[in-house]
Write a protein that holds these residues in place. Sequence first.
Motif, short mmCIF file in Angstrom:
data_model
loop_
_atom_site.label_atom_id
_atom_site.label_comp_id
_atom_site.label_asym_id
_atom_site.label_seq_id
_atom_site.Cartn_x
_atom_site.Cartn_y
_atom_site.Cartn_z
N TRP A 358 0.85 -1.20 0.00
CA TRP A 358 0.00 0.00 0.00
C TRP A 358 0.88 1.25 0.00
CZ3 TRP A 358 -0.80 4.51 2.52
CH2 TRP A 358 -2.02 5.16 2.34
N ILE A 359 1.92 1.25 0.84
CA ILE A 359 2.82 2.40 0.89
C ILE A 359 3.53 2.58 -0.44
CG2 ILE A 359 4.87 3.36 2.00
CD1 ILE A 359 4.01 1.92 4.57
N ALA A 360 3.98 1.47 -1.05
CA ALA A 360 4.68 1.56 -2.34
C ALA A 360 3.77 2.16 -3.41
CB ALA A 360 5.17 0.18 -2.77
N ALA A 361 2.50 1.76 -3.42
CA ALA A 361 1.55 2.31 -4.39
C ALA A 361 1.31 3.79 -4.14
CB ALA A 361 0.24 1.52 -4.32
N ARG A 362 1.25 4.17 -2.87
CA ARG A 362 1.05 5.58 -2.53
C ARG A 362 2.25 6.42 -3.00
NH1 ARG A 362 -1.68 8.57 1.37
NH2 ARG A 362 -1.00 10.73 1.20
N LEU A 363 3.45 5.91 -2.80
CA LEU A 363 4.64 6.62 -3.25
C LEU A 363 4.63 6.80 -4.76
CD1 LEU A 363 7.31 4.86 -1.02
CD2 LEU A 363 6.50 7.20 -0.77
N ALA A 364 4.30 5.74 -5.48
CA ALA A 364 4.26 5.82 -6.94
C ALA A 364 3.22 6.83 -7.40
CB ALA A 364 3.95 4.44 -7.53
N ARG A 365 2.09 6.89 -6.72
CA ARG A 365 1.04 7.84 -7.08
C ARG A 365 1.48 9.28 -6.84
NH1 ARG A 365 -4.00 8.31 -3.27
NH2 ARG A 365 -2.67 9.94 -2.41
N ASP A 366 2.13 9.52 -5.69
CA ASP A 366 2.49 10.88 -5.30
C ASP A 366 3.74 11.40 -6.00
OD1 ASP A 366 0.33 10.83 -3.64
OD2 ASP A 366 1.46 11.00 -1.76
N LEU A 367 4.64 10.50 -6.39
CA LEU A 367 5.96 10.95 -6.81
C LEU A 367 6.25 10.74 -8.29
CD1 LEU A 367 8.07 9.71 -3.77
CD2 LEU A 367 6.96 11.91 -4.11
N SER A 368 5.30 10.26 -9.05
CA SER A 368 5.55 10.05 -10.48
C SER A 368 4.35 10.49 -11.30
CB SER A 368 5.85 8.57 -10.77
OG SER A 368 4.73 7.77 -10.48
N GLY A 369 4.58 10.63 -12.59
CA GLY A 369 3.47 10.82 -13.52
C GLY A 369 3.02 12.24 -13.75
N ALA A 370 3.67 13.24 -13.15
CA ALA A 370 3.25 14.62 -13.38
C ALA A 370 3.81 15.13 -14.70
CB ALA A 370 3.73 15.51 -12.23
N ASP A 371 3.11 16.11 -15.29
CA ASP A 371 3.54 16.66 -16.57
C ASP A 371 4.76 17.56 -16.42
OD1 ASP A 371 1.51 15.35 -17.91
OD2 ASP A 371 0.10 17.01 -17.64
N PHE A 372 4.78 18.38 -15.37
CA PHE A 372 5.86 19.34 -15.19
C PHE A 372 7.06 18.64 -14.55
CE2 PHE A 372 8.10 22.77 -12.93
CZ PHE A 372 8.28 23.66 -13.97
N PRO A 373 8.30 18.88 -15.04
CA PRO A 373 9.47 18.28 -14.40
C PRO A 373 9.54 18.66 -12.93
CG PRO A 373 10.07 19.32 -16.48
CD PRO A 373 8.65 19.71 -16.20
N ALA A 374 10.06 17.76 -12.11
CA ALA A 374 10.05 17.96 -10.67
C ALA A 374 10.87 19.18 -10.26
CB ALA A 374 10.59 16.71 -9.97
N VAL A 375 10.29 20.00 -9.38
CA VAL A 375 11.00 21.13 -8.78
C VAL A 375 11.81 20.56 -7.62
CG1 VAL A 375 10.74 23.32 -7.57
CG2 VAL A 375 9.20 22.75 -9.45
N THR A 376 13.13 20.60 -7.71
CA THR A 376 13.96 19.88 -6.75
C THR A 376 14.50 20.75 -5.63
OG1 THR A 376 15.91 20.25 -8.14
CG2 THR A 376 14.67 18.21 -8.50
N ARG A 377 14.42 22.05 -5.76
CA ARG A 377 15.06 22.94 -4.78
C ARG A 377 14.07 23.98 -4.28
NH1 ARG A 377 20.92 21.83 -4.27
NH2 ARG A 377 21.15 20.12 -5.76
N GLU A 378 14.31 24.44 -3.05
CA GLU A 378 13.46 25.48 -2.47
C GLU A 378 13.61 26.78 -3.26
OE1 GLU A 378 11.02 27.86 -0.12
OE2 GLU A 378 11.10 25.69 -0.43
N ARG A 379 14.81 27.05 -3.77
CA ARG A 379 14.97 28.30 -4.52
C ARG A 379 14.14 28.28 -5.81
NH1 ARG A 379 18.23 29.34 -8.76
NH2 ARG A 379 19.29 27.55 -9.70
N HIS A 380 13.97 27.09 -6.42
CA HIS A 380 13.09 26.99 -7.59
C HIS A 380 11.66 27.33 -7.19
CE1 HIS A 380 15.96 23.72 -9.44
NE2 HIS A 380 16.57 24.86 -9.16
N ARG A 381 11.22 26.78 -6.08
CA ARG A 381 9.84 27.01 -5.64
C ARG A 381 9.61 28.49 -5.37
NH1 ARG A 381 6.68 28.27 -1.98
NH2 ARG A 381 8.41 28.84 -0.61
N ARG A 382 10.60 29.15 -4.74
CA ARG A 382 10.46 30.58 -4.46
C ARG A 382 10.34 31.38 -5.75
NH1 ARG A 382 14.86 29.82 -0.83
NH2 ARG A 382 16.17 31.08 -2.22
N ARG A 383 11.15 31.04 -6.75
CA ARG A 383 11.10 31.77 -8.01
C ARG A 383 9.78 31.53 -8.74
NH1 ARG A 383 14.57 35.52 -6.72
NH2 ARG A 383 16.73 34.80 -6.56
#
Length: 440
Positions: A358-383
């Motif tokens: 169940w946890i593995a499925a939840r991780l796959a759902r939350d952490l993959s499959g988005a259209d936008f490339p992952a924002v990896t840094r806090e400075r990216h989020r701020r910008r």
Amino acid sequence: MSSNADTIFALATPPGRGAIAIIRLSGPGVDAALTALGAGGLTPRLASLRTLRHDGEMVDQALILRFPGPNSYTGEDSAELHLHGGRAVIEAASRALIALDVRPAEPGEFTRRAFQNGRMDLAQAEAVADLIDAETGAQKNQALGQLDGALSAAYAGFRRELLKALSLVEAEIDFPDEEVPDNLARTAGPVLDKLSADLRSALADSDRGRRVREGYRIVLIGETNAGKSSLFNALVAREAAIVTPIAGTTRDVLDADIMIGGYAVTLSDTAGLRNSDDLVEAEGIRRARLRAEGADLRLWVRSPSAEAVEDPAAAFVGKSDLQVLNKADLGAVTPAPELEALTVSTTTGRGLTELHDWIAARLARDLSGADFPAVTRERHRRRLAEALAAVDAGRRALDLAPEMAGDDLRRAADALARVTGAIGVEDILGEVFSSFCIGK
């Protein structure tokens, strides 16, 4: 950081005893240093076995690779010395290079030079550090995607749309008497509306990259004696937490870094939630509450032996969290109807595989499959947040006066350009490269 006129070197392999140690060099004095060591006249990008000497003493027999600029990692003349991995060899080579005016590199200096010489942008440079630190397949894939330019391309696309809208606005401002269609600036409205939606979506997804890079935070919460520590030990597959029948045994937050479904997870065991006059236990409970509030997923551990009628942990769980009905070997627990529930027993092993899946499925759902490339840094989020606020302000101003919208749109474009280092980089270079290892 010293000038790029310097020639630098650093150990690019982990320190300590090993079969091979690689020392990297970069800068205008690389060829002179190699010649002085007895390794001149090398064919570019072809490994050559040479005997290195300095002051009449043999340093080592080594494989040498030379990479002329600009077609090198840093964009400068570079080289690699593939030495035997003993400490004495590394120290002898380092002393020889220093004597030849090649100085030790500072953290991240090789990659910083690559950025300054146009070999990569800032987002790609950060991906290099993430790739070195990657411990899971998901972290590796995310870093490789960013290194390949996926994130940079996304920000560049946003900026192009901004500049398109800005050109429409400024055309009406700068050429009011020319044959420019009336209300040309108003045509920028639909462009900004779509851009605002795209930025909002990217910002909403900004936690995904952090979760992959730093680890998905899962916290076990519940009353005392609900079996949280036993479940914690079962999930981490070792006796990490002390387990006793005494209520309140766990008095602090205990973390373990594990991998589930190919993703990095930080699992936290916490003190049982209850009212306590014990100062030590009360502090542990305070920390448990704070950790639960900041979790990506809370596992609400419940058991039939719970004494309280109302579990105080219920206040911290949301609809996306999971009830873990523990101690199934001792009896049944009535699940709260609004939350998904799984029944387990750490004594018999019942349900533990299902919980892991169940946890593995939840991780796959939350952490993959988005259209936008992952924002990896806090400075990216701020910008991203700065750009979105400026775009929205510009859109509102557009209906009042185009000249008022122009400043907001330029501010948004600048915020996006700072992610890749297209403008205004000096104030963020230290932040980006300070976490790098010396040899990168």
